[in-house]
Scaffold this motif. Structure first.
Motif, short mmCIF file in Angstrom:
data_model
loop_
_atom_site.label_atom_id
_atom_site.label_comp_id
_atom_site.label_asym_id
_atom_site.label_seq_id
_atom_site.Cartn_x
_atom_site.Cartn_y
_atom_site.Cartn_z
N ARG A 108 0.80 -1.22 0.00
CA ARG A 108 0.00 0.00 0.00
C ARG A 108 0.85 1.28 0.00
NH1 ARG A 108 -5.14 -1.45 0.69
NH2 ARG A 108 -5.83 0.65 1.24
N SER A 109 2.08 1.19 -0.39
CA SER A 109 2.90 2.40 -0.49
C SER A 109 2.54 3.17 -1.75
CB SER A 109 4.38 2.03 -0.50
OG SER A 109 4.66 1.12 -1.55
N ASP A 110 2.76 4.48 -1.70
CA ASP A 110 2.43 5.38 -2.81
C ASP A 110 3.66 6.14 -3.26
OD1 ASP A 110 -0.60 5.58 -1.33
OD2 ASP A 110 -0.52 5.47 -3.52
N TYR A 111 3.78 6.30 -4.55
CA TYR A 111 4.86 7.10 -5.14
C TYR A 111 4.25 8.06 -6.14
CZ TYR A 111 7.59 3.43 -3.01
OH TYR A 111 8.12 2.55 -2.10
N TRP A 112 4.83 9.27 -6.16
CA TRP A 112 4.26 10.34 -6.98
C TRP A 112 5.29 10.88 -7.96
CZ3 TRP A 112 -0.83 11.55 -6.50
CH2 TRP A 112 -1.48 11.08 -5.36
N GLY A 113 4.80 11.28 -9.12
CA GLY A 113 5.63 12.01 -10.07
C GLY A 113 5.82 13.44 -9.59
N GLN A 114 6.65 14.18 -10.33
CA GLN A 114 7.00 15.53 -9.91
C GLN A 114 5.90 16.55 -10.21
OE1 GLN A 114 8.00 14.15 -12.74
NE2 GLN A 114 8.42 15.70 -14.32
N GLY A 115 4.92 16.14 -11.00
CA GLY A 115 3.84 17.05 -11.38
C GLY A 115 4.14 17.78 -12.67
N THR A 116 3.10 17.95 -13.49
CA THR A 116 3.25 18.69 -14.74
C THR A 116 2.04 19.61 -14.90
OG1 THR A 116 3.68 18.49 -17.13
CG2 THR A 116 2.17 16.88 -16.18
N GLN A 117 2.30 20.86 -15.27
CA GLN A 117 1.24 21.86 -15.35
C GLN A 117 0.46 21.73 -16.66
OE1 GLN A 117 0.31 24.45 -13.05
NE2 GLN A 117 -1.42 24.64 -14.48
#
Length: 122
Positions: A108-117
């Motif tokens: 159940r761990s979560d990883y996120w990208g850096q985000g893109t506008q």
């Protein structure tokens, strides 16, 4: 730690299209199967919301937020460890920072990208 790399954001006029991509370049391909992959967005002053998600099960069932059904499509390429979001008929209210998410179904761990506008002009 899972390293995710996003690309594809930008400025488009209302009605336009964009395709976002998220890849896990260092992940072993067999490990990718254990992750549910999703896209979220976060508009200024608002909470992060789920846009679309897709599992690794046979049939690759996907789910979408009501606001994007019929306009957005999520794609998953297991061999490339990649998840894309095709966004068509964009509206100004789609303007937000978009984040990809890899959720490990086992621990159940979560990883996120850096985000893109993504900015949609009216």
């Amino acid at each position: 730690q899972v390293h995710l790399v996003e690309s594809g954001g930008g400025l488009v006029p209302e009605g336009g299209s964009l395709r976002l991509s998220c890849v896990a370049p260092r992940m072993i391909t067999s490990v990718f199967w254990g992750y549910r992959t999703s896209w979220y967005h976060q508009a200024p002053g608002k909470a992060r919301e789920l846009v679309a998600g897709i599992t690794s099960t046979r049939g690759e069932a996907a789910n979408y937020a009501d606001s994007v059904k019929g306009r957005f499509t999520i794609y998953r390429d297991n061999s490339k460890k990649r998840v894309d979001l095709q966004m068509n008929s964009l509206k100004p209210e789609d303007t937000a920072v978009y984040y990809c998410n890899f959720h490990n179904v086992e621990d159940r761990s979560d990883y996120w990208g850096q985000g893109t506008q993504v900015t949609v002009s009216s």
